[in-house]
Write a protein that holds these residues in place. Structure first.
Motif, PDB file in Angstrom:
ATOM      1  N   TRP A  14       0.854  -1.184   0.000  1.00  0.00           N
ATOM      2  CA  TRP A  14       0.000   0.000   0.000  1.00  0.00           C
ATOM      3  C   TRP A  14       0.890   1.234   0.000  1.00  0.00           C
ATOM      4  O   TRP A  14       1.536   1.539   0.999  1.00  0.00           O
ATOM      5  N   GLY A  15       0.957   1.896  -1.145  1.00  0.00           N
ATOM      6  CA  GLY A  15       1.806   3.068  -1.302  1.00  0.00           C
ATOM      7  C   GLY A  15       2.947   2.778  -2.256  1.00  0.00           C
ATOM      8  O   GLY A  15       3.553   1.697  -2.209  1.00  0.00           O
ATOM      9  N   TRP A  16       3.262   3.746  -3.134  1.00  0.00           N
ATOM     10  CA  TRP A  16       4.289   3.519  -4.141  1.00  0.00           C
ATOM     11  C   TRP A  16       5.273   4.685  -4.191  1.00  0.00           C
ATOM     12  O   TRP A  16       5.784   5.050  -5.229  1.00  0.00           O
ATOM     13  N   GLY A  17       5.513   5.277  -3.040  1.00  0.00           N
ATOM     14  CA  GLY A  17       6.603   6.225  -2.932  1.00  0.00           C
ATOM     15  C   GLY A  17       7.911   5.469  -2.758  1.00  0.00           C
ATOM     16  O   GLY A  17       8.021   4.274  -3.057  1.00  0.00           O
ATOM     17  N   ARG A  18       8.914   6.147  -2.223  1.00  0.00           N
ATOM     18  CA  ARG A  18      10.215   5.502  -2.078  1.00  0.00           C
ATOM     19  C   ARG A  18      10.142   4.316  -1.120  1.00  0.00           C
ATOM     20  O   ARG A  18      10.774   3.277  -1.349  1.00  0.00           O
ATOM     21  N   GLU A  19       9.365   4.447  -0.059  1.00  0.00           N
ATOM     22  CA  GLU A  19       9.212   3.331   0.888  1.00  0.00           C
ATOM     23  C   GLU A  19       8.516   2.149   0.225  1.00  0.00           C
ATOM     24  O   GLU A  19       8.907   0.994   0.422  1.00  0.00           O
ATOM     25  N   GLY A  20       7.472   2.417  -0.561  1.00  0.00           N
ATOM     26  CA  GLY A  20       6.757   1.329  -1.226  1.00  0.00           C
ATOM     27  C   GLY A  20       7.623   0.597  -2.231  1.00  0.00           C
ATOM     28  O   GLY A  20       7.589  -0.643  -2.308  1.00  0.00           O
ATOM     29  N   ARG A  21       8.404   1.356  -2.989  1.00  0.00           N
ATOM     30  CA  ARG A  21       9.292   0.711  -3.967  1.00  0.00           C
ATOM     31  C   ARG A  21      10.389  -0.093  -3.270  1.00  0.00           C
ATOM     32  O   ARG A  21      10.792  -1.165  -3.736  1.00  0.00           O
ATOM     33  N   ALA A  22      10.860   0.419  -2.128  1.00  0.00           N
ATOM     34  CA  ALA A  22      11.878  -0.321  -1.365  1.00  0.00           C
ATOM     35  C   ALA A  22      11.296  -1.639  -0.841  1.00  0.00           C
ATOM     36  O   ALA A  22      11.969  -2.679  -0.849  1.00  0.00           O
ATOM     37  N   PHE A  96      -1.504  -5.465   9.076  1.00  0.00           N
ATOM     38  CA  PHE A  96      -0.759  -4.376   8.466  1.00  0.00           C
ATOM     39  C   PHE A  96       0.621  -4.297   9.102  1.00  0.00           C
ATOM     40  O   PHE A  96       0.765  -4.369  10.331  1.00  0.00           O
ATOM     41  N   VAL A  97       1.637  -4.143   8.257  1.00  0.00           N
ATOM     42  CA  VAL A  97       3.011  -4.096   8.735  1.00  0.00           C
ATOM     43  C   VAL A  97       3.763  -3.046   7.936  1.00  0.00           C
ATOM     44  O   VAL A  97       3.467  -2.806   6.755  1.00  0.00           O
ATOM     45  N   GLY A  98       4.723  -2.391   8.549  1.00  0.00           N
ATOM     46  CA  GLY A  98       5.528  -1.386   7.861  1.00  0.00           C
ATOM     47  C   GLY A  98       6.892  -1.921   7.472  1.00  0.00           C
ATOM     48  O   GLY A  98       7.368  -2.942   8.006  1.00  0.00           O
ATOM     49  N   GLY A  99       7.535  -1.235   6.535  1.00  0.00           N
ATOM     50  CA  GLY A  99       8.870  -1.645   6.114  1.00  0.00           C
ATOM     51  C   GLY A  99       9.882  -1.608   7.237  1.00  0.00           C
ATOM     52  O   GLY A  99      10.821  -2.420   7.274  1.00  0.00           O
TER      53      GLY A  99
END
Length: 461
Positions: A14-22, A96-99
């Motif tokens: 969920w999300g395709w900014g720099r964090e999502g791409r990473a 839900f989990v974060g990078g």
């Protein structure tokens, strides 16, 4: 949660900014055959399609039902887990989990120094990395400061200086891995829209201490919320009080020992010099001779958009403090320029923060001018009107940054002074982020936005 445990499960990004791409790269490197659903905008879907990953399926309609179809959703930090869609999906069993949580689970043996705080965390983290490197320690500088941890998943470093926003602190707690050292500079209300209120913001921010249980906690004794904490599982080291690292006037002391005169340091503002005490306490906790390393702060390169003096044009000194997203940060910026004529630009995205303390400050120590702008500009203007009437400073409203700058320049007049962008609010709306807002401000002053934007020292060095 290890990345390997995602194998065979229904997983979303969920999300395709720099964090999502990473996150996509990290998962794909570990699990090349795992299908992934990407929740993103139509523009981001086109970008993702250009990668040529047949197992990455964009979904541009984010709903509770779509999220609930996933067993696990790896979420970018800017997306709140407290929104209606996420809450409903969670109630149906979606995790839900974060990078950040994934990185900590993958790297349990990393020697981490985690830094958070409502104000000062970026400079504190960068300064910590700078002094660790001055000691010869191979150090990674990463996290919220600009390089997602998952981009450095396989990098090797002896120390990890990690900035954590309030969006990420609970991720550390849920990873099941205790940080080595946690540094907290201060805690007061911010990001209330993301967290859904002040109480949850404070709880999420302090989860780095209360739930992640760092082995050593380096805390600001001057912050009432931190001073009231009981942390039985952590070795607590205080800064900002006389038996530890603290400031007396402009001099850093360790107890009664005078260590360093801070007047010539590239650390604008008393609060940044106070955060040097946090860094020195963290270095000491790491096992280094902090007093011997302190003089290396003179070679620190300040970060962009943080009380950044861009230069002088036509008698005006332009100062870019676009990172300022709370009224408290704007007050600190004004304190730095209290002896000179200053026009401050405030306002942006409205998160419902209280501007009463700012109004009291400018009423007691009036600047030359305050120009309000942005979504919450009218509300701030209304709060300040009584202070302006009593204290006699110039108060104007503007619809955008261009107009605000023009009004501030007119208020300062031919004698000049400091034109200070310290909005006390996020940039959402006309700008992608605070950096884009700062770059626009630089262009209005005739400065090269590319030359002022680089963050030194990111990554491993």
């Amino acid at each position: 949660m290890r990345i390997s445990t995602l194998d065979g499960r229904r997983v979303g990004l969920w999300g395709w900014g720099r964090e999502g791409r990473a996150a996509w790269r990290a998962i794909r490197n570990r699990l090349p055959e795992l299908p992934l659903t990407l929740f993103c905008t139509p523009h981001e879907a086109a970008d993702a399609a250009s990668l040529g990953d047949p197992l990455l399926s964009p979904c541009t309609q984010v709903s509770a039902q779509a999220l609930a179809a996933c067993e696990v959703v790896v979420k970018s930090p800017g997306i709140s887990p407290y929104g209606a869609e996420a809450t409903a999906a969670h109630e149906q069993g979606t995790q839900f989990v974060g990078g950040t949580a994934l990185w900590f689970a993958e790297r349990p043996d990393a020697r981490t120094l985690c830094v958070t705080g409502t104000k000062g965390k970026s400079t504190t983290t960068a300064l910590l990395a700078h002094l660790l490197r001055a000691a010869g320690v191979r150090t990674a500088l990463a996290g919220n400061i600009g390089v997602p941890l998952l981009e450095l998943l396989d990098a090797q470093a002896d120390a990890w200086a990690i900035e954590l926003s309030s969006y990420q602190t609970r991720d550390v707690a849920t990873s099941g891995v205790r940080p080595g050292i946690a540094v907290v500079t201060n805690v007061y209300p911010e990001h209330l829209d993301w967290h859904g209120g002040e109480a949850r913001y404070v709880a999420d921010k302090l989860a780095l201490l209360t739930e992640a249980r760092p082995r050593i906690a380096v805390l600001n004794a001057a912050d009432a919320r931190l001073a009231a904490l009981a942390l039985p599982d952590s070795d607590v080291r205080w800064f900002g009080r006389e038996d530890g690292w603290h400031l007396r006037g402009d001099t850093v002391h360790r107890g009664d020992l005078a260590v360093l005169d801070t007047r010539d340091l590239p650390l604008p503002g008393h609060h940044n010099r106070g955060n040097l005490c946090a860094v020195l306490a963290a270095l000491e906790a790491y096992g280094l001779d902090a007093a011997a390393l302190a003089t290396n702060a003179r070679s620190f390169q300040p970060l962009p958009h943080r009380l950044q003096a861009l230069g002088t044009r036509d008698g005006l000194t332009w100062v870019n403090d676009s990172i300022s997203t709370t009224p408290h940060a704007s007050i600190a910026a004004l304190e730095l320029y209290r002896e000179v004529p200053v026009a401050i630009l405030v306002g942006g995205h409205d998160r419902g923060l209280d501007w009463a303390a700012f109004a009291a400050h400018v009423g007691a120590r009036p600047p030359q001018a305050v120009v309000t702008m942005g979504q919450n500009g009218p509300r701030i203007h209304a709060v300040l009107r009584a202070s302006a009437d009593v204290a006699g400073f110039y108060l104007r409203q503007a619809g955008d940054l261009d107009t605000a700058v023009a009004q501030a320049r007119a208020a300062l007049g031919p004698k000049g002074g400091v034109l200070l962008l310290s909005p006390g609010a996020p940039s959402f709306g006309p700008y992608r982020d605070y950096a884009e807002r700062g770059r626009h401000f630089a262009r209005l002053g005739g400065f090269d936005p590319d030359a002022i934007a680089a963050i030194p020292g990111l990554g491993v060095g």
